[in-house]
Design a protein around this motif. Structure first.
Motif, PDB file in Angstrom:
ATOM      1  N   ALA A  55      30.625  27.971  35.778  1.00 43.62           N
ATOM      2  CA  ALA A  55      31.869  28.425  35.134  1.00 43.62           C
ATOM      3  C   ALA A  55      33.040  27.551  35.588  1.00 43.62           C
ATOM      4  N   ARG A 108      28.809  31.044  38.720  1.00 42.21           N
ATOM      5  CA  ARG A 108      30.219  30.787  39.070  1.00 42.21           C
ATOM      6  C   ARG A 108      30.490  29.287  39.173  1.00 42.21           C
ATOM      7  N   SER A 167      41.631  26.424  41.420  1.00 42.90           N
ATOM      8  CA  SER A 167      40.662  27.510  41.550  1.00 42.90           C
ATOM      9  C   SER A 167      40.388  27.781  43.023  1.00 42.90           C
ATOM     10  N   ASP A 210      41.311  31.498  37.201  1.00 43.06           N
ATOM     11  CA  ASP A 210      39.942  32.018  37.237  1.00 43.06           C
ATOM     12  C   ASP A 210      39.700  32.716  38.568  1.00 43.06           C
ATOM     13  N   HIS A 211      40.088  33.952  38.649  1.00 44.14           N
ATOM     14  CA  HIS A 211      39.951  34.663  39.918  1.00 44.14           C
ATOM     15  C   HIS A 211      39.815  36.153  39.634  1.00 44.14           C
ATOM     16  N   LEU A 219      34.414  34.437  32.327  1.00 42.97           N
ATOM     17  CA  LEU A 219      34.635  33.057  31.872  1.00 42.97           C
ATOM     18  C   LEU A 219      35.307  33.023  30.507  1.00 42.97           C
ATOM     19  N   VAL A 268      38.925  33.578  30.778  1.00 42.85           N
ATOM     20  CA  VAL A 268      39.621  32.436  31.401  1.00 42.85           C
ATOM     21  C   VAL A 268      39.787  31.310  30.381  1.00 42.85           C
ATOM     22  N   ILE A 306      35.405  25.406  33.168  1.00 42.60           N
ATOM     23  CA  ILE A 306      36.859  25.594  33.199  1.00 42.60           C
ATOM     24  C   ILE A 306      37.566  24.245  33.402  1.00 42.60           C
TER      25      ILE A 306
END
Lengths: 366, 205
Positions: free
Chosen positions: A29, A26, A7, A307-308, A313, A316, A33
């Motif tokens: 998240a 974030r 990430s 995840d970008h 979320l 992803v 992830i």
């Protein structure tokens, strides 16, 4: 072969809704992830390190320590740890601490960072990027291997009789990768130490990436760590998948078109043709990823960027389900079937410990 | 021996006077090489056709379309002829952008003939205040004679274009001289890396 995700920790507005997550959202998240990565059977979660907006990952060992407490098997890594602007003494301490807490499930990737203004915030100069990476890593390497270090160099105050604590778990330092997208000096450095070499494999055509990896492999052999095809190579990659290829393209396009790193550049079609970005079905991702082996040889670690660009979320997590259920099992099977017996897996704490014990037993036997 | 020339032209219209000047310089350079007993292999690059690829490379560094091949030819050239129209009293943005995406170091020691076209002779010093400094910065060997062509140089004014022709021939002779003397390219750092011990020289160990 290890599979995982990396990430960059960007806080980017979702272009389809205009909504920007808060930093808190974030960060949570990213943790979600990472936990999901373990749930779906991936091996590695790596976080970037940034010290400027719109990124949140300024403190990787804090985040990884939290993830370590909530996972069992996942290897925690970085992509990358800034060896230029961090004090190597603090890296030695932080990651040794993390290594103990995570019971060995830790490695890390050295990187220089290409954001000029960050360097002076930490008292450094980007023009010294390569020498900083070389000198700092050399010190880090010693701090993890020598109990008492006397050291003097160009960039930090000298050390007299210094012991970095805690000592690495079981006396085995975390495995280190060196990440670079274009610097032959870094490939040379990784080869010299017999460390791993990672190419993020995102913006560059395979012809370029291949030059750097071939150089690393050749020099790995030159420095006596094994044959060129036994060098430890990691690759990045970025994918967006849906069952139907067309759905993947339709859904990903607004994120691609508006992402700060791609927007205004090549079209999605050009970008997928010229770089390793794959937007399509799980089978297309499988085929493309197997193609990396054709280009770069048998390799040990494959990380995906997922995840970008403002992807929500929920999306992803769906991507991770597809990766874990449909892509990685096939890749594991195919890569394992193709890998010759003399090509090693990526070192882990367990394998490094076993290796050291073998070496000790051999020495005692003599 | 065959010498590789790459002519880079940033004219936008078709036909353009920039392309016209580029063609005359290229032909003159081939002739000058022939006079020295050398063959020429020429590639003429119209930057207009690469405009989108140049912007792709600038924004994301992803080389698209024909651009990677062109950059490779530039890297392998024995001499470069660089021709731009004058826009807002300098080289055009497209011209500058192209050379901005050429990797640093590639033009080191490379002979470059600079040329420009404009609507008025009052811009002729663009060669000296814009093109020459840029190529000095890239460590190119800039040919002493630059060629600037304003509207009247194409044959309407006094002299009927003869002065321009002479200047083209002189610049081409100088480029041919440098192109035949051009030093072999520097070692490829991916083929011959600096050994680790040398990298660490002067650093703490």
């Amino acid at each position: 072969m290890q599979f995982g995700i990396f990430s960059v920790s960007d806080v980017t507005p979702d272009p389809t809704t205009g909504r920007t997550p808060t930093e808190g959202e974030r960060i949570r998240a990213m943790v979600r992830i990472a936990l999901k990565a373990e749930e779906v059977g991936l091996d590695v979660f790596a976080t970037g390190e940034h010290h400027n907006p719109p990124f949140v990952a300024s403190s990787p060992t804090t985040m990884l320590g939290y993830v370590a407490a909530r996972t069992e098997k996942l290897i925690l890594s970085t992509s990358t740890t800034l060896i230029t602007t961090n004090d190597p003494v603090k890296i030695a301490e932080d990651f040794a601490m993390l290594q103990h807490l995570a019971e060995g499930r830790v490695d890390l990737m050295m990187g220089r960072g290409n954001t000029g203004p960050v360097y002076p915030w930490f008292g450094q100069d980007i023009r010294q990027g390569i020498p900083l990476a070389l000198e700092n890593y050399n010190l880090l390497h010693r701090l993890w291997r020598e109990d008492v270090v006397d050291w003097e160099g160009k960039f930090r105050t000298p050390l007299q009789g210094f012991t970095s604590t805690p000592r690495p778990l079981d006396g085995v330092p975390p495995f280190v990768w060196h990440g670079s997208i274009r610097s032959p000096e870094i490939a040379e450095q990784a080869a010299y130490y017999g460390d791993g070499f990672f190419h993020n494999n995102i913006f560059w055509p395979a012809t370029h990436t291949k030059k750097l990896i071939s150089l690393y492999r050749r020099r790995f052999e030159h420095y006596g760590h094994g044959k060129a095809d036994q060098a430890i190579v990691g690759l990045g990659g970025q994918v967006f998948m849906r069952k139907n290829s067309q759905d993947a393209v339709r859904e990903f396009r607004p994120y691609f078109d508006n992402a700060p790193v791609y927007g205004g550049g090549p079209s999605l079609e050009e970008f997928t043709r010229e770089t390793p970005l794959t937007v399509g079905s799980p089978q297309e991702v499988i085929d493309r990823t197997l193609g990396f082996r054709e280009s770069f040889g048998d390799y040990q670690r494959q990380l995906f960027l997922m995840d970008h660009a403002g992807l929500p979320l929920k999306t992803v997590l769906e991507q991770l389900d597809l990766l874990g259920e449909e892509v990685v099992p096939v890749l594991r099977r195919e890569f394992a079937a193709k890998k010759p017996a003399h090509v090693p897996d990526a070192p882990t704490h367990t394998s490094l410990l076993a290796e050291r014990e073998r070496a000790t037993t051999n020495t005692e036997a003599q | 021996m065959t010498r590789k020339l790459v002519t880079v032209t940033a004219g936008l219209s078709n036909p353009s006077s920039t392309r016209l000047l580029a063609d005359r310089l290229t032909a003159a350079a081939e002739e000058a090489l022939a006079d020295r007993g050398e063959k020429a292999e020429v590639r003429v690059v119209e930057l207009r056709e690469l405009a989108h690829d140049i912007m792709n490379a600038m924004t994301t560094r992803v080389p698209t379309g024909e651009l990677p091949g062109v950059l490779e030819d530039v890297a392998g050239a024995d001499g470069i002829i660089a021709v731009t129209p004058v826009f807002n009293a300098s080289y055009s943005g497209l011209f500058k952008s192209f050379f901005d995406v050429v990797e640093s170091g590639v033009l080191d020691g490379k002979p470059v003939l600079v040329a420009a076209t404009g609507g008025s002779p009052r811009h002729s010093l663009v060669l000296e205040h814009a093109l020459r400094p840029m190529f000095s910065y890239t460590r190119s060997v800039v040919v002493p004679t630059g060629v600037y062509a304003a509207s009247e140089d194409w044959g309407v004014g006094e002299g009927g274009g003869r002065e321009l022709s002479e200047r083209i021939a002189r610049a081409a002779r100088q480029l041919a001289l440098l192109a035949t003397e051009s030093a072999p390219a520097a070692a490829d750092p991916y083929e011959e890396p600096t050994p680790f011990a040398d990298l660490m020289s002067g650093l703490g160990t």
